[in-house]
Design a protein around this motif. Structure first.
Motif, PDB file in Angstrom:
ATOM      1  N   LEU A 139       0.835  -1.193   0.000  1.00 35.84           N
ATOM      2  CA  LEU A 139       0.000   0.000   0.000  1.00 35.84           C
ATOM      3  C   LEU A 139       0.872   1.247   0.000  1.00 35.84           C
ATOM      4  CD1 LEU A 139      -2.645  -0.940   2.720  1.00 35.84           C
ATOM      5  CD2 LEU A 139      -3.048  -0.803   0.272  1.00 35.84           C
ATOM      6  N   HIS A 142      -1.120   4.801   4.542  1.00 38.97           N
ATOM      7  CA  HIS A 142      -2.460   4.551   5.069  1.00 38.97           C
ATOM      8  C   HIS A 142      -3.503   5.184   4.143  1.00 38.97           C
ATOM      9  CE1 HIS A 142      -0.924   3.019   8.861  1.00 38.97           C
ATOM     10  NE2 HIS A 142      -0.139   4.066   8.955  1.00 38.97           N
ATOM     11  N   PRO A 143      -4.679   4.587   4.063  1.00 35.30           N
ATOM     12  CA  PRO A 143      -5.724   5.203   3.242  1.00 35.30           C
ATOM     13  C   PRO A 143      -6.206   6.528   3.819  1.00 35.30           C
ATOM     14  CG  PRO A 143      -6.579   3.315   4.462  1.00 35.30           C
ATOM     15  CD  PRO A 143      -5.108   3.319   4.664  1.00 35.30           C
ATOM     16  N   THR A 258      -6.568   5.368  -1.728  1.00 40.57           N
ATOM     17  CA  THR A 258      -5.238   4.809  -1.521  1.00 40.57           C
ATOM     18  C   THR A 258      -4.771   4.203  -2.832  1.00 40.57           C
ATOM     19  OG1 THR A 258      -3.887   3.396  -0.074  1.00 40.57           O
ATOM     20  CG2 THR A 258      -6.014   2.525  -0.768  1.00 40.57           C
TER      21      THR A 258
END
Length: 268
Positions: A139, A142-143, A258
């Protein structure tokens, strides 16, 4: 740990479509029969892969006994417990347990946690069956959930919170956000594909997104509170107070934003 498990479960629910799209994209030569899920958490990847490959068995590996127990409970609920083996181990240990000779190894949001990632990559390479595939999914931080102008009294709060979290993570996890392609090549893999998937959808699609946003920001707060200004900390606490009129759970303008990048690398 329970709070982290809840976030992992919500992550699996909210991002299920995107996880499924990644498993469908993998450049596999044949359907895998044995899959290893490294850093499996509570099973987001494990069950997505089992759905995608119904004849496969999965070895789910994690350091947390609590996460693995939660995964086993889910497997029983889904009546697929015979297709799952759990292994509790710290992947930073010098010697890994025998994981067999898998056709596919999946590592989602786990490689950047490893202190000795180069050694871990070589261990995966050596464990894979010849021609097997290693999928690394990471990722981009963090979103995000809030509009840029939120909250009204502290616009831009979320970006400042994330900036503080990114600085702290850079101190402890230098491979967060790294380009894994060159590292995979150095470990002996042939990188056959790289894909970045942008996630951006409205929170009105699911009430789970409000709980997901609350959980993510609560965990961030727990490690960066001392790095925020008093005004920002007060505003963040109001968002996280479920009884407050300013609670995230009361907002109707949440989104999930994200990016996920996946590298597909083969052992030749």
């Amino acid at each position: 740990m329970d709070g982290q498990a809840e976030i992992l479960d919500l992550d699996a629910e909210v991002l299920a479509e995107h996880t499924a799209s990644i498993t469908a994209w993998l450049p596999l030569q044949t359907a895998p029969r044995h899959i290893v899920d490294l850093g499996c958490g509570t099973g987001a990847g494990t069950f997505a892969l089992m759905d995608r490959f119904p004849d496969a068995h999965v070895t789910a590996v994690d350091a947390s006994a609590e996460h693995l127990q939660r995964l086993r409970t889910k497997a029983c609920t889904r009546s697929v417990e015979e297709r799952v083996r759990t292994v509790q181990t710290d992947l930073d240990d010098d010697v890994w347990p025998d994981l067999g000779s898998p056709d596919l190894v999946w590592a989602s949001a786990s490689m950047h946690h490893m202190a000795h990632s180069d050694r871990a990559l070589r261990n995966v390479h050596d464990a894979l069956a010849p021609g097997g595939l290693f999928a690394v999914v990471e990722l981009a931080g963090h979103p995000r959930f809030l509009p840029e102008n939120a909250p009204e009294d502290r616009p831009g709060l979320e970006e400042r919170v994330h900036a503080a979290a990114d600085r702290r993570q850079a101190e402890h996890m230098p491979h967060r956000g790294a380009d894994w392609g060159p590292m995979l090549t150095a470990a002996g893999f042939t990188v056959e594909g790289e894909r970045t998937i942008a996630v951006n959808f409205e929170g009105s699609r699911s009430e789970a997104i409000g709980r997901y946003a609350t959980g993510v920001l609560q965990r961030i707060r727990s490690v960066i509170a001392d790095r925020l200004s008093p005004e920002d900390l007060t505003a963040l606490d109001q968002l996280l107070d479920t009884s407050s009129p300013h609670s995230i759970l009361r907002r109707d303008d949440l989104t999930v934003r994200t990016e996920r990048t996946v590298w597909a690398a083969r052992r030749i």
